[in-house]
Design a protein around this motif. Structure first.
Motif, mmCIF file in Angstrom:
data_model
loop_
_atom_site.group_PDB
_atom_site.id
_atom_site.type_symbol
_atom_site.label_atom_id
_atom_site.label_comp_id
_atom_site.label_asym_id
_atom_site.label_seq_id
_atom_site.Cartn_x
_atom_site.Cartn_y
_atom_site.Cartn_z
ATOM 1 N N ASP A 89 32.748 46.573 27.911
ATOM 2 C CA ASP A 89 33.271 45.181 27.975
ATOM 3 C C ASP A 89 34.292 45.253 28.415
ATOM 4 O OD1 ASP A 89 31.364 45.464 25.445
ATOM 5 O OD2 ASP A 89 33.005 45.608 23.695
ATOM 6 N N VAL A 90 35.036 46.228 28.215
ATOM 7 C CA VAL A 90 36.139 46.074 29.428
ATOM 8 C C VAL A 90 36.194 45.989 31.199
ATOM 9 C CG1 VAL A 90 38.532 46.820 30.828
ATOM 10 C CG2 VAL A 90 38.364 47.159 28.579
ATOM 11 N N LEU A 91 34.605 46.826 32.135
ATOM 12 C CA LEU A 91 34.181 46.542 32.699
ATOM 13 C C LEU A 91 33.638 45.223 32.948
ATOM 14 C CD1 LEU A 91 32.954 49.700 33.229
ATOM 15 C CD2 LEU A 91 34.198 48.862 34.563
ATOM 16 N N GLN A 92 32.465 44.545 31.898
ATOM 17 C CA GLN A 92 32.462 43.608 31.796
ATOM 18 C C GLN A 92 33.217 41.926 32.209
ATOM 19 O OE1 GLN A 92 29.170 42.520 32.411
ATOM 20 N NE2 GLN A 92 27.415 44.001 31.478
ATOM 21 N N VAL A 93 34.439 42.480 31.392
ATOM 22 C CA VAL A 93 35.629 41.024 31.220
ATOM 23 C C VAL A 93 35.752 40.773 33.021
ATOM 24 C CG1 VAL A 93 38.003 40.057 30.629
ATOM 25 C CG2 VAL A 93 36.125 41.059 29.672
ATOM 26 N N GLY A 94 36.502 42.561 33.561
ATOM 27 C CA GLY A 94 36.843 42.524 34.505
ATOM 28 C C GLY A 94 35.585 41.826 36.120
ATOM 29 N N THR A 95 34.420 41.933 35.667
ATOM 30 C CA THR A 95 33.525 41.789 36.576
ATOM 31 C C THR A 95 33.380 39.888 36.657
ATOM 32 O OG1 THR A 95 31.911 43.911 36.162
ATOM 33 C CG2 THR A 95 31.209 41.415 37.350
ATOM 34 N N ILE A 96 34.018 39.783 35.481
ATOM 35 C CA ILE A 96 34.013 37.619 34.746
ATOM 36 C C ILE A 96 35.741 37.533 36.503
ATOM 37 C CG2 ILE A 96 34.849 36.209 34.071
ATOM 38 C CD1 ILE A 96 33.083 37.616 31.702
ATOM 39 N N GLY A 97 36.536 38.497 35.359
ATOM 40 C CA GLY A 97 37.944 38.332 36.935
ATOM 41 C C GLY A 97 37.511 38.053 38.520
ATOM 42 N N LEU A 98 36.493 38.746 38.334
ATOM 43 C CA LEU A 98 36.404 39.431 39.853
ATOM 44 C C LEU A 98 35.272 38.063 40.489
ATOM 45 C CD1 LEU A 98 35.329 41.363 42.520
ATOM 46 C CD2 LEU A 98 33.413 42.121 41.577
ATOM 47 N N ILE A 99 34.321 37.794 40.230
ATOM 48 C CA ILE A 99 33.575 36.277 40.066
ATOM 49 C C ILE A 99 34.763 35.413 40.443
ATOM 50 C CG2 ILE A 99 32.050 34.757 39.280
ATOM 51 C CD1 ILE A 99 30.548 37.164 38.043
ATOM 52 N N HIS A 100 35.433 35.427 39.779
ATOM 53 C CA HIS A 100 36.887 34.075 39.554
ATOM 54 C C HIS A 100 36.808 34.405 40.957
ATOM 55 C CE1 HIS A 100 36.151 32.437 35.797
ATOM 56 N NE2 HIS A 100 36.353 33.551 35.279
ATOM 57 N N ALA A 101 37.928 35.801 41.660
ATOM 58 C CA ALA A 101 38.114 36.385 42.774
ATOM 59 C C ALA A 101 37.270 35.611 44.011
ATOM 60 C CB ALA A 101 38.553 37.165 43.022
ATOM 61 N N ILE A 102 35.935 35.730 44.260
ATOM 62 C CA ILE A 102 35.128 35.670 44.854
ATOM 63 C C ILE A 102 35.226 33.950 45.212
ATOM 64 C CG2 ILE A 102 32.945 35.837 45.069
ATOM 65 C CD1 ILE A 102 32.433 38.509 45.009
ATOM 66 N N ASP A 103 35.094 33.576 44.706
ATOM 67 C CA ASP A 103 34.509 32.302 44.156
ATOM 68 C C ASP A 103 36.203 30.955 45.174
ATOM 69 O OD1 ASP A 103 32.146 32.410 43.031
ATOM 70 O OD2 ASP A 103 33.221 31.699 40.928
ATOM 71 N N ARG A 104 37.508 32.410 44.390
ATOM 72 C CA ARG A 104 38.341 31.216 44.679
ATOM 73 C C ARG A 104 38.816 31.645 46.807
ATOM 74 N NH1 ARG A 104 40.437 31.771 39.614
ATOM 75 N NH2 ARG A 104 41.346 33.244 39.692
ATOM 76 N N PHE A 105 38.234 33.078 46.706
ATOM 77 C CA PHE A 105 39.168 33.292 48.012
ATOM 78 C C PHE A 105 38.249 33.076 49.117
ATOM 79 C CE2 PHE A 105 38.186 37.017 51.541
ATOM 80 C CZ PHE A 105 39.842 37.051 51.622
#
Length: 285
Positions: A89-105
C-alpha cells in the motif's frame, strides 16, 4: 500502461493495490540501476516535452518514466517500514506521488528529477498515514511537532547514551514539556488496541481481563457522605438516637430505657430528625 488520470487517483484502501499503477518489484538492485535510470530519465523527459499531452505516444513515454523511477519510490517507502502498514500500500501511494512529480517537473530548470520528486513522494506517503491510517486524528501542528520530537529523541539518545528526559527534549526544541508529552501521546495514536486482544510476548491475558470491575457499593459512597454531612447538623441528642437506632439496631423501647425518655418522645424525636434530614437533602431537592 498508466492512464494520465491515474495522477488524480485516491490512495488505495489498506491491503488493496490501486488499479492501473505499476507495482514496484522489491528484489531489484536500485544501486546498480541508478546511473542508467538517471540517464534514461533525462532522455525520456526530453521526449515527453516534445509530445502533446493526451496522445498515445505521450502516455507511453510517461509510463516509461514512471517505471524507470520506481526505485525512487521504493527508497522513500523504506523509511516507513516501522509503521506496521502493508508495504504494498505504501508503495502504491508513493507511486501516486511520483506521478504528480512527473507531471509537474520542468527539465529546463536544471534540477535533477530525483531531487525534485523525493519531497513529493514522501509527502504523499505522509499524507496517507495522516489521513487514512491513524485511528485517532490529531491536529496537524501536533503531528508535525511529533516528528520533531522523535528526531530530537534520537539525537539526544546518541549524544547522551541514554533515553532523554521530557525536560531535555523540551529544552532542545525550545518548547514546553506539556507539548512534548502531547506529541508522545499523538505518536501512539496510529492504532487502537483491542481490549480483548491478548498481550503479545508476555503471555498476559487481554486488557479487558485486567481492568477493574464496578464495585456494587460505589453508588452508596455519595449517600454515605451526604448522611455524614447532614448528621452533624442535628442536635447532639438526636444524633445519638439515630446512631442507637440505625447503627446499633436498638428498638425505640431500648433507646427510651437507655436515655431515660418515654418511647413516645423518642418516636417524635426520630420523626423530627427525619424531617430535618429530608429538607437538607441536596440530592432529593
Amino acid at each position: 500502461m498508466v492512464h494520465p488520470s491515474s495522477a488524480r487517483a485516491a490512495p488505495p484502501a489498506p491491503g488493496r493495490p490501486a488499479p492501473g499503477l505499476p507495482t514496484p518489484e522489491p528484489d531489484e538492485s536500485d544501486e546498480a540501476r541508478k546511473p542508467d535510470s538517471r540517464a534514461l530519465t533525462r532522455a525520456l523527459f526530453e521526449q515527453l516535452t516534445a509530445l502533446e499531452r493526451g496522445t498515445p505516444e505521450h502516455s507511453r513515454v510517461r509510463t516509461a518514466l514512471i517505471e524507470a523511477n520506481l526505485p525512487l519510490v521504493r527508497y522513500a517507502a523504506a523509511r516507513f517500514r516501522s509503521r506496521n502498514e502493508p508495504m504494498e500500500d505504501v508503495l502504491q501511494v508513493g507511486t501516486i506521488g511520483l506521478i504528480h512529480a512527473i507531471d509537474r517537473f520542468d527539465p529546463g530548470r536544471g534540477v535533477q528529477f530525483p531531487t525534485f520528486a523525493m519531497p513529493t513522494v514522501v509527502g504523499e506517503i505522509k499524507r496517507y498515514f495522516r489521513d487514512n491510517v491513524r485511528t485517532v486524528h490529531v491536529p496537524r501542528r501536533l503531528h508535525e511537532l511529533w516528528a520533531q520530537v522523535s528526531g530530537a529523541t534520537e539525537d539526544l539518545t546518541v549524544r547522551h547514551g541514554r533515553a532523554p528526559t521530557t525536560a531535555e527534549i523540551a529544552a532542545h526544541l525550545k518548547i514546553g514539556e506539556d507539548e512534548v508529552r502531547a506529541c508522545r501521546e499523538a505518536g501512539r495514536s496510529y492504532y487502537a488496541s483491542s481490549l480483548e486482544a491478548a498481550q503479545e510476548g508476555d503471555g498476559m491475558p487481554g486488557l479487558l481481563d485486567r481492568l477493574g470491575y464496578e464495585d456494587p457499593e460505589l453508588a452508596g459512597v455519595e449517600h454515605r457522605d451526604l448522611v455524614r454531612h447532614l448528621l452533624v447538623q442535628l442536635p447532639e441528642r438526636e444524633q445519638r438516637i439515630l446512631m442507637l437506632r440505625y447503627y446499633r439496631n436498638m428498638t425505640q423501647s431500648q433507646i427510651s430505657a437507655e436515655l431515660g425518655l418515654s418511647q413516645m418522645h423518642v418516636s417524635r424525636l426520630l420523626s423530627r430528625s427525619f424531617a430535618r434530614l429530608r429538607s437538607a437533602n441536596r440530592i432529593d431537592s
